[in-house]
Design a protein around this motif. Structure first.
Motif, PDB file in Angstrom:
ATOM      1  N   SER A  46       0.819  -1.222   0.000  1.00 25.16           N
ATOM      2  CA  SER A  46       0.000   0.000   0.000  1.00 25.16           C
ATOM      3  C   SER A  46       0.853   1.272   0.000  1.00 25.16           C
ATOM      4  N   ARG A  47       2.113   1.131  -0.345  1.00 26.25           N
ATOM      5  CA  ARG A  47       3.037   2.274  -0.299  1.00 26.25           C
ATOM      6  C   ARG A  47       2.538   3.464  -1.114  1.00 26.25           C
ATOM      7  N   LEU A  48       2.025   3.205  -2.318  1.00 29.89           N
ATOM      8  CA  LEU A  48       1.587   4.320  -3.162  1.00 29.89           C
ATOM      9  C   LEU A  48       0.371   5.032  -2.578  1.00 29.89           C
ATOM     10  N   GLY A 249      10.901   8.653  -6.160  1.00 28.01           N
ATOM     11  CA  GLY A 249      11.781   9.453  -5.318  1.00 28.01           C
ATOM     12  C   GLY A 249      11.164  10.742  -4.823  1.00 28.01           C
ATOM     13  N   LEU A 250      10.108  11.190  -5.465  1.00 22.59           N
ATOM     14  CA  LEU A 250       9.452  12.443  -5.086  1.00 22.59           C
ATOM     15  C   LEU A 250       8.006  12.251  -4.642  1.00 22.59           C
ATOM     16  N   GLY A 251       7.382  11.142  -5.027  1.00 28.06           N
ATOM     17  CA  GLY A 251       6.003  10.891  -4.659  1.00 28.06           C
ATOM     18  C   GLY A 251       5.031  11.384  -5.719  1.00 28.06           C
ATOM     19  N   TRP A 252       3.763  11.573  -5.313  1.00 29.34           N
ATOM     20  CA  TRP A 252       2.714  12.019  -6.228  1.00 29.34           C
ATOM     21  C   TRP A 252       2.735  13.533  -6.378  1.00 29.34           C
ATOM     22  N   LYS A 253       2.638  13.991  -7.614  1.00 32.72           N
ATOM     23  CA  LYS A 253       2.658  15.415  -7.914  1.00 32.72           C
ATOM     24  C   LYS A 253       1.500  15.769  -8.842  1.00 32.72           C
TER      25      LYS A 253
END
Length: 271
Positions: A46-48, A249-253
């Protein structure tokens, strides 16, 4: 492997259901039951979802700010007035975070998957302050008591839910009575394009395995225009959309225009 020609000709795999039919697909319940133990592992399956959660709140703030009388969700002096119904809450990632907001009066979170809901309840018990503001129920939308006319919740959320529903149009009709007049229906889903198949099915599931294989059915993804069609003429307005992209490396944008090719948030206000 699906070819480009197959994707161009493939029809969405939705089917009509009677008004009384359940929106719960037993195969979906079985799949998420198997993932229950990892729900609160920030590096697990569930990381995302953990990484997406801050954007969920950003999007809801944007919707509420459309009303001058709406409270700021992060305002420590705000009265606790906002109520939430989180449908398909899973292990409670969003539900817990919403319950901790100063402006929240109460969060009701429902899910039909028993093992996942047990994980959500156990995690919430670690914080006694949540007890008065968060309640979990093993339930489908059909089993939940419909509020009286003119009542309901300020925010009804469908995060990563609608693409797991066999008949999304009928499901959204069932959800509508739970949103109070002036309240918001807020959801996140995935556009049905060759790019989304490449990123979510081939790369994320089959190659990198950062999402468990079988989590998504590309045929059930929903384009923004299809969502608008399901809701048109049924007492909704002020549609908001926000395209988002996962950047390693930055996540959701937020990426303007990306709602046409992949993940996006969508919301409408009940008239």
């Amino acid at each position: 492997m699906m070819t480009a020609l197959q994707m161009q000709t493939q029809q969405p795999r939705w089917h009509s259901a009677s008004a009384s039919a359940s929106s719960v697909n037993p195969n979906e319940v079985s799949h998420f039951n198997a993932l229950a133990a990892e729900w609160w592992d920030p590096h697990g399956s569930s990381r995302l979802l953990h990484l997406m959660n801050p954007l969920r709140h950003d999007f809801i703030r944007r919707c509420l700010q459309a009303s001058d009388s709406a409270p700021r969700l992060d305002d420590r002096s705000a009265d606790s007035t906002v109520t939430y119904l989180d449908i398909g809450c899973g292990g409670g990632i969003f539900a817990e975070s919403a319950a901790r907001l100063p402006s929240t009066r109460h969060v009701t979170a429902i899910d039909p998957t028993p093992s996942v809901l047990s994980v959500a309840k156990a995690h919430a018990r670690k914080d006694p302050l949540l007890a008065a503001k968060l309640s979990y129920k093993q339930s489908s939308i059909e089993q939940l008591q419909v509020p009286p006319e003119g009542h309901g919740y300020d925010i009804v959320s469908l995060f990563e839910v609608i693409e797991h529903i066999d008949d999304p149009g009928a499901f959204l009709d069932k959800v509508r009575p739970f949103v109070k007049p002036g309240g918001w229906l807020v959801m996140s889903t995935i556009a049905r394009t060759w790019m989304s198949w490449l990123t979510t099915n081939l790369i994320a599931e089959d190659i990198l395995r950062i999402v468990p294989p079988g989590t998504h059915d590309w045929n059930k993804y929903l384009n923004e225009e299809e969502l608008r069609g399901f809701l048109a003429g049924k007492g909704w307005d002020s549609a908001n959309v926000m395209g988002v992209v996962y950047v390693p490396g930055l996540g959701w944008k937020e990426v303007k225009g990306s709602e046409k090719v992949g993940n996006y948030f969508f919301a409408v206000r009940k008239v």
